[in-house]
Design a protein around this motif. Structure first.
Motif, PDB file in Angstrom:
ATOM      1  N   GLY A   1       1.146  -1.150  -0.273  1.00  0.00           N
ATOM      2  CA  GLY A   1      -0.196  -0.061  -0.257  1.00  0.00           C
ATOM      3  C   GLY A   1       0.196   1.338   0.047  1.00  0.00           C
ATOM      4  N   ASN A   2       0.107   2.536  -0.150  1.00  0.00           N
ATOM      5  CA  ASN A   2       0.829   3.265   0.253  1.00  0.00           C
ATOM      6  C   ASN A   2       1.833   4.154   1.685  1.00  0.00           C
ATOM      7  OD1 ASN A   2      -0.432   4.051  -2.707  1.00  0.00           O
ATOM      8  ND2 ASN A   2      -1.362   5.466  -2.594  1.00  0.00           N
ATOM      9  N   SER A   3       2.186   4.329   1.013  1.00  0.00           N
ATOM     10  CA  SER A   3       2.695   5.276   2.245  1.00  0.00           C
ATOM     11  C   SER A   3       4.135   6.325   2.469  1.00  0.00           C
ATOM     12  CB  SER A   3       4.090   3.644   3.674  1.00  0.00           C
ATOM     13  OG  SER A   3       4.654   3.466   2.178  1.00  0.00           O
ATOM     14  N   VAL A   4       4.654   6.391   3.457  1.00  0.00           N
ATOM     15  CA  VAL A   4       5.550   8.001   3.631  1.00  0.00           C
ATOM     16  C   VAL A   4       6.858   7.596   4.165  1.00  0.00           C
ATOM     17  CG1 VAL A   4       5.298  10.161   4.334  1.00  0.00           C
ATOM     18  CG2 VAL A   4       3.907   9.586   3.119  1.00  0.00           C
ATOM     19  N   THR A   5       7.424   7.967   4.224  1.00  0.00           N
ATOM     20  CA  THR A   5       8.664   7.652   5.094  1.00  0.00           C
ATOM     21  C   THR A   5       9.950   8.820   5.525  1.00  0.00           C
ATOM     22  OG1 THR A   5       8.826   5.419   4.916  1.00  0.00           O
ATOM     23  CG2 THR A   5      10.717   6.244   5.540  1.00  0.00           C
ATOM     24  N   GLN A   6       9.868   9.230   6.661  1.00  0.00           N
ATOM     25  CA  GLN A   6      10.452  10.264   7.155  1.00  0.00           C
ATOM     26  C   GLN A   6      11.915   9.859   8.012  1.00  0.00           C
ATOM     27  OE1 GLN A   6       6.415  12.853   8.725  1.00  0.00           O
ATOM     28  NE2 GLN A   6       8.051  13.865   8.748  1.00  0.00           N
ATOM     29  N   MET A   7      12.733  10.665   7.800  1.00  0.00           N
ATOM     30  CA  MET A   7      13.669  10.889   9.123  1.00  0.00           C
ATOM     31  C   MET A   7      13.373  10.480  10.303  1.00  0.00           C
ATOM     32  SD  MET A   7      15.842  14.276   8.030  1.00  0.00           S
ATOM     33  CE  MET A   7      17.017  13.674   8.884  1.00  0.00           C
ATOM     34  N   GLU A   8      13.824  10.267  10.900  1.00  0.00           N
ATOM     35  CA  GLU A   8      13.274  10.227  12.333  1.00  0.00           C
ATOM     36  C   GLU A   8      13.874  12.060  13.204  1.00  0.00           C
ATOM     37  OE1 GLU A   8      11.808   5.592  13.607  1.00  0.00           O
ATOM     38  OE2 GLU A   8      13.091   6.519  15.022  1.00  0.00           O
ATOM     39  N   GLY A   9      13.230  12.104  13.933  1.00  0.00           N
ATOM     40  CA  GLY A   9      14.086  13.379  14.629  1.00  0.00           C
ATOM     41  C   GLY A   9      14.308  12.905  16.379  1.00  0.00           C
ATOM     42  N   PRO A  10      14.663  13.231  16.672  1.00  0.00           N
ATOM     43  CA  PRO A  10      14.225  15.156  16.850  1.00  0.00           C
ATOM     44  C   PRO A  10      15.983  15.550  15.880  1.00  0.00           C
ATOM     45  CG  PRO A  10      15.116  14.670  19.247  1.00  0.00           C
ATOM     46  CD  PRO A  10      14.878  12.819  18.327  1.00  0.00           C
ATOM     47  N   VAL A  11      15.508  16.523  15.400  1.00  0.00           N
ATOM     48  CA  VAL A  11      16.839  17.227  15.086  1.00  0.00           C
ATOM     49  C   VAL A  11      16.469  18.937  15.771  1.00  0.00           C
ATOM     50  CG1 VAL A  11      17.773  18.985  12.174  1.00  0.00           C
ATOM     51  CG2 VAL A  11      15.567  16.221  12.371  1.00  0.00           C
ATOM     52  N   ILE A  21      15.286  17.976   5.482  1.00  0.00           N
ATOM     53  CA  ILE A  21      14.258  16.445   6.564  1.00  0.00           C
ATOM     54  C   ILE A  21      14.183  15.927   5.505  1.00  0.00           C
ATOM     55  CG2 ILE A  21      12.164  16.248   7.558  1.00  0.00           C
ATOM     56  CD1 ILE A  21      11.986  18.435   9.419  1.00  0.00           C
ATOM     57  N   ASN A  22      13.849  14.598   5.745  1.00  0.00           N
ATOM     58  CA  ASN A  22      14.410  13.561   4.317  1.00  0.00           C
ATOM     59  C   ASN A  22      12.801  12.867   4.135  1.00  0.00           C
ATOM     60  OD1 ASN A  22      16.320  14.176   3.295  1.00  0.00           O
ATOM     61  ND2 ASN A  22      17.865  12.679   4.114  1.00  0.00           N
ATOM     62  N   CYS A  23      12.024  12.559   2.945  1.00  0.00           N
ATOM     63  CA  CYS A  23      10.885  12.580   2.909  1.00  0.00           C
ATOM     64  C   CYS A  23      10.989  11.552   1.797  1.00  0.00           C
ATOM     65  CB  CYS A  23       9.436  13.204   2.715  1.00  0.00           C
ATOM     66  SG  CYS A  23       7.786  12.501   2.562  1.00  0.00           S
ATOM     67  N   THR A  24      10.562  10.210   1.574  1.00  0.00           N
ATOM     68  CA  THR A  24      10.480   9.573   0.769  1.00  0.00           C
ATOM     69  C   THR A  24       9.013   8.460   0.792  1.00  0.00           C
ATOM     70  OG1 THR A  24      11.585   7.348   1.518  1.00  0.00           O
ATOM     71  CG2 THR A  24      12.964   9.425   0.430  1.00  0.00           C
TER      72      THR A  24
END
Lengths: 112, 115
Positions: A1-11, A21-24
């Protein structure tokens, strides 16, 4: 299914530092992509969006480019301010008018 | 820009009671409203999609008899948490759209605490 992955923080950054801030994403078709920001104690606010490949969304000094070849939508800002401290969510919308799929959020903390 | 309000912003209730949360679009007509749930330090998870005048569509794993959603008008949707339990404690967020657009407007959220 569809999904979004972000870099984990905290920054954690100092004022005037460069932010990425990376997002794929994973999606069938051609989704619209968004960045939302949530300031402490407030609701989500749309920061910027892009609706097709190679589009660049920008607002308040933030930018993100819809890269279909790398399925990415990284958020950047050249010089962050203390007031940018918030949680940032990357999201996709598979079709207009449907629910958003969010990443887990990245907390940004900027110190003076 | 368009404004979406939620009421109450915070609510504390006893286990076993029911709580109603309102979501209103203040300056536009929302044909579709979405209800999300956000756990601490986690993302927003869609609970259900609500279209004005019809039954809500629930996501897999969301109990429709526990989370009652009503979208009786183009400016109001309500989420009622029935027989609340401590595990229902969460941050509930609604969003609204006029339909046919990819812009959703989010409410400020409601913090529910069940004791």
């Amino acid at each position: 299914g569809n999904s979004v992955t972000q870099m984990e923080g905290p920054v954690t950054l100092s004022e005037e530092a460069f932010l990425t801030i990376n997002c794929t994403y994973t999606a069938t078709g051609y989704p619209s992509l968004f960045w939302y920001v949530q300031y402490p104690g407030e609701g989500l606010q749309l920061l910027l969006k892009a609706t097709k490949a190679d589009d660049k969304g920008s607002n308040k000094g933030f930018e993100a480019t819809y890269r279909k070849e790398t399925t990415s939508f990284h958020l950047e800002k050249g010089s962050v301010q203390v007031s940018d401290s918030a949680v940032y969510f990357c999201a996709l919308e598979e079709q207009a008018g449907t629910a958003l799929i969010f990443g887990k959020g990245t907390t940004l903390s900027v110190s003076s | 820009g368009a404004v979406v309000s939620q009421h109450p912003s915070r609510v504390i209730c006893k286990s076993g009671t029911s709580v109603k949360i309102e979501c209103r679009s203040l300056d536009f007509q929302a044909t579709t409203m979405f209800w999300y749930r956000q756990f601490p330090k986690q993302s927003l998870m869609l609970m259900a999609t609500s279209n004005e005048g019809s039954k809500a569509t629930y996501e897999q794993g969301v109990e429709k008899d526990k989370f009652l959603i009503n979208h009786a008008s183009l400016t109001l949707s309500t989420l009622t948490v029935t027989s609340a339990h401590p595990e229902d404690s969460s941050f509930y967020i609604c969003s609204a759209t006029t339909g046919g657009t990819d812009t959703q407007y989010f409410g400020p959220g409601t913090r529910l605490t069940v004791l």
